[in-house]
Write a protein that holds these residues in place. Structure first.
Motif, mmCIF file in Angstrom:
data_model
loop_
_atom_site.group_PDB
_atom_site.id
_atom_site.type_symbol
_atom_site.label_atom_id
_atom_site.label_comp_id
_atom_site.label_asym_id
_atom_site.label_seq_id
_atom_site.Cartn_x
_atom_site.Cartn_y
_atom_site.Cartn_z
ATOM 1 N N ASP A 74 101.447 -19.298 -1.130
ATOM 2 C CA ASP A 74 102.162 -17.690 -0.931
ATOM 3 C C ASP A 74 103.747 -17.570 -0.324
ATOM 4 O OD1 ASP A 74 102.048 -14.786 0.712
ATOM 5 O OD2 ASP A 74 100.916 -15.323 1.930
ATOM 6 N N ALA A 81 100.831 -12.710 4.440
ATOM 7 C CA ALA A 81 100.914 -13.118 5.318
ATOM 8 C C ALA A 81 99.758 -14.023 6.106
ATOM 9 C CB ALA A 81 102.044 -13.728 5.327
ATOM 10 N N CYS A 97 102.644 -21.653 2.306
ATOM 11 C CA CYS A 97 103.364 -20.620 3.161
ATOM 12 C C CYS A 97 105.193 -20.354 3.130
ATOM 13 C CB CYS A 97 102.925 -19.469 3.743
ATOM 14 S SG CYS A 97 103.143 -18.117 4.300
ATOM 15 N N THR A 99 106.803 -17.393 3.535
ATOM 16 C CA THR A 99 106.569 -16.072 3.869
ATOM 17 C C THR A 99 107.697 -16.211 5.105
ATOM 18 O OG1 THR A 99 104.424 -14.948 2.892
ATOM 19 C CG2 THR A 99 106.209 -13.953 4.535
#
Length: 129
Positions: A74, A81, A97, A99
């Motif tokens: 992501d 998120a 992740c 983000t």
């Protein structure tokens, strides 16, 4: 490894899709876009502009495809998120992740995840040019 890409139309989402599609040890099983995007229902390869179709449609409902994947990658918005993180924890899925901007939202004990799982070492993504 079966991979779900969040935000496949963004700059990082396209790169991740391209990298995963070029590897023999990764299989792209889903692309998840924010609700309301015009490319929902289209082929992941076309959305990520990798030059070929992958036979996988982009959806806006992670929960409907989460069991298909081993890992979720992501690089979407901070709002998305946080939703992805909650679902990854609930379904015990590995999450990568990238983000940015979620620190302020996580400071509150109301929104901070109570449990964070780390079940896999980092997986290097690479592709040939």
């Amino acid at each position: 490894m079966k991979v779900i890409v969040i935000g496949p139309h963004g700059k990082m989402g396209r790169l991740i899709t391209m990298a995963a599609a070029s590897r023999n040890d990764m299989e792209l099983v889903a692309g998840v876009a924010p609700k309301g995007r015009s490319y929902i229902g289209q082929d992941l390869g076309a959305v990520a502009m990798i030059g070929s179709e992958l036979g996988v449609s982009v959806t806006d409902d992670l929960e409907s495809v989460i069991e298909l994947g081993d890992v979720i990658i992501d690089f979407s918005t901070k709002e998305m998120a946080m939703e992805v993180l909650e679902l990854a924890i609930a379904h015990k899925k590995a999450l990568v992740c990238g983000t940015t901007g979620i620190q302020k939202k996580c400071r509150s004990s109301k929104t901070r995840p109570k449990k964070f799982l780390c079940s896999m070492p980092p997986i290097p993504l690479s592709w040939s040019t």
